[in-house]
Design an enzyme around this catalytic site. Structure first.
Site, short mmCIF file in Angstrom:
data_model
loop_
_atom_site.label_atom_id
_atom_site.label_comp_id
_atom_site.label_asym_id
_atom_site.label_seq_id
_atom_site.Cartn_x
_atom_site.Cartn_y
_atom_site.Cartn_z
N ASP A 11 0.89 -1.03 -0.29
CA ASP A 11 0.09 0.07 0.04
C ASP A 11 0.88 1.47 -0.06
OD1 ASP A 11 -2.22 1.60 0.44
OD2 ASP A 11 -1.62 1.77 2.59
N ASP A 13 0.05 5.19 0.89
CA ASP A 13 -0.32 6.09 1.99
C ASP A 13 -0.31 5.49 3.24
OD1 ASP A 13 -1.07 8.00 -0.23
OD2 ASP A 13 -2.94 7.06 -0.36
N ILE A 49 -9.63 4.09 2.33
CA ILE A 49 -11.09 3.96 1.56
C ILE A 49 -11.12 4.96 0.53
CG2 ILE A 49 -13.53 4.65 2.07
CD1 ILE A 49 -12.52 2.02 3.64
N ARG A 51 -11.96 7.69 -2.58
CA ARG A 51 -12.46 9.24 -2.23
C ARG A 51 -13.83 9.22 -1.92
NH1 ARG A 51 -10.13 12.97 -7.12
NH2 ARG A 51 -8.39 11.54 -6.74
N SER A 116 -5.50 5.12 -4.21
CA SER A 116 -5.63 6.38 -4.62
C SER A 116 -5.43 6.61 -6.27
CB SER A 116 -4.15 7.01 -4.06
OG SER A 116 -4.02 8.32 -4.57
N ASN A 118 -3.94 9.18 -7.16
CA ASN A 118 -2.90 10.04 -7.43
C ASN A 118 -1.66 9.26 -7.06
OD1 ASN A 118 -4.11 12.63 -7.61
ND2 ASN A 118 -5.16 12.26 -5.45
N ASP A 170 -1.50 -0.36 5.92
CA ASP A 170 -1.80 0.41 7.40
C ASP A 170 -3.21 0.49 7.97
OD1 ASP A 170 -2.18 2.24 5.40
OD2 ASP A 170 -2.18 3.78 6.81
C1 BG6 Z 1 -6.15 5.50 -0.09
C2 BG6 Z 1 -5.95 6.34 1.08
O1 BG6 Z 1 -4.57 5.12 -0.54
O2 BG6 Z 1 -6.31 5.99 -1.40
C3 BG6 Z 1 -7.08 6.92 1.20
O3 BG6 Z 1 -5.48 5.72 2.00
C4 BG6 Z 1 -7.74 7.73 0.07
O4 BG6 Z 1 -7.17 7.82 2.30
C5 BG6 Z 1 -7.59 6.93 -1.13
O5 BG6 Z 1 -9.03 8.04 0.27
C6 BG6 Z 1 -8.12 7.62 -2.67
O6 BG6 Z 1 -7.22 8.40 -2.83
P1 BG6 Z 1 -7.33 9.57 -3.99
O7 BG6 Z 1 -5.80 10.11 -3.84
O8 BG6 Z 1 -7.62 8.99 -5.34
O9 BG6 Z 1 -8.33 10.44 -3.23
MG MG Z 2 -2.62 3.15 3.73
#
Ligand code: BG6
Ligand code: MG
Length: 222
Positions: A11, A13, A49, A51, A116, A118, A170
């Site tokens: 993972d 983040d 979780i 977005r 994510s 991003n 995590d």
């Molecule tokens: C996960 C994070 O990796 O990505 C979450 O733990 C986040 O907190 C999710 O909401 C989605 O991320 P993003 O960058 O697409 O908004």
């Molecule tokens: Mg994480």
């Protein structure tokens, strides 16, 4: 557990870098603007979780037209993008680069398994893109954690069976996803959050591959 390990799925983040804090700050800013109570404690339920689901948890049943929901998600993401603009390789959490390098040297595979959208930008800024053999991110699958789909996609990209991969997470939702997919799991953080993982560690700091495999009761393929 008594299998042969050929790969790791990390993972992002909260595991390789502390962007979990940036996600929190982005949501906190939005919640403050909306006058909705949101604390570090309530943020724990949002780890891992996606977005939209995160926003739904923050709104707690308050209803808004879809257009406004999209605007809120976009607003939080703009705050988040501001935070990650400053990321450099120095923002890798202690032990992250070392374990990725050790896995590479041992001839095992590594993939990213992050919800994510991003994620690619973050791993490029961290300077670890070349240490990852596959990327599974928020664009890869429809069903996100706690469904196992993202990790199954990552394992398939590596060409590995889930039973030969270890997921490092995590988030409670991430450990659930790993278990649902038949992966071994390492939980980073307090046992109240990741206690159901096969192995719980405070972080990756000082962690060594052989020690990890021994503590999981598995061996590597080499
Ligand atoms: C996960 C994070 O990796 O990505 C979450 O733990 C986040 O907190 C999710 O909401 C989605 O991320 P993003 O960058 O697409 O908004
Ligand atoms: Mg994480």
């Amino acid at each position: 557990m008594n299998s042969v390990i050929k790969g790791f799925i990390f993972d992002l983040d909260g595991v390789l870098t502390d962007t979990a804090e940036y996600h929190f700050r982005g949501w906190k800013q939005l919640a403050d603007e909306l006058d909705i109570p949101f604390t570090r404690e309530s943020n724990e339920a949002l780890r891992g979780i996606p977005r939209r689901e995160s926003l739904m948890l923050i709104l707690q049943g308050r209803e808004f037209p879809e257009e406004q929901i999209l605007e809120m998600m976009d607003r939080k993401n703009r705050y988040y993008l501001e935070f990650i603009r400053g990321i450099t390789p120095r923002d890798l959490l202690p032990g992250a680069r070392e374990i990725l390098e050790e896995i590479r040297v041992a001839g095992l595979k590594s993939a990213l398994g992050s919800a994510s959208k991003n994620a690619v930008e973050v791993i490029e800024r961290l300077g670890i893109a070349d240490l990852l053999d596959a990327i599974a991110d928020g664009n890869s699958v429809k069903l996100q954690k706690p469904a196992p789909d993202l990790f199954l996609y990552a394992a398939a990209q590596l060409g590995l069976d889930p039973s030969t991969c270890v997921v490092v997470e995590d988030a409670a939702a991430g450990i659930q996803a790993a278990q649902a997919g038949g992966f071994a799991s390492i939980g980073l953080g307090p046992s109240e959050r990741v206690g159901m993982a096969d192995l719980v560690l405070p972080s990756l700091q000082g962690v060594q591959l052989n020690d990890l495999l021994a503590r999981l009761g598995v061996s590597d393929a080499g």
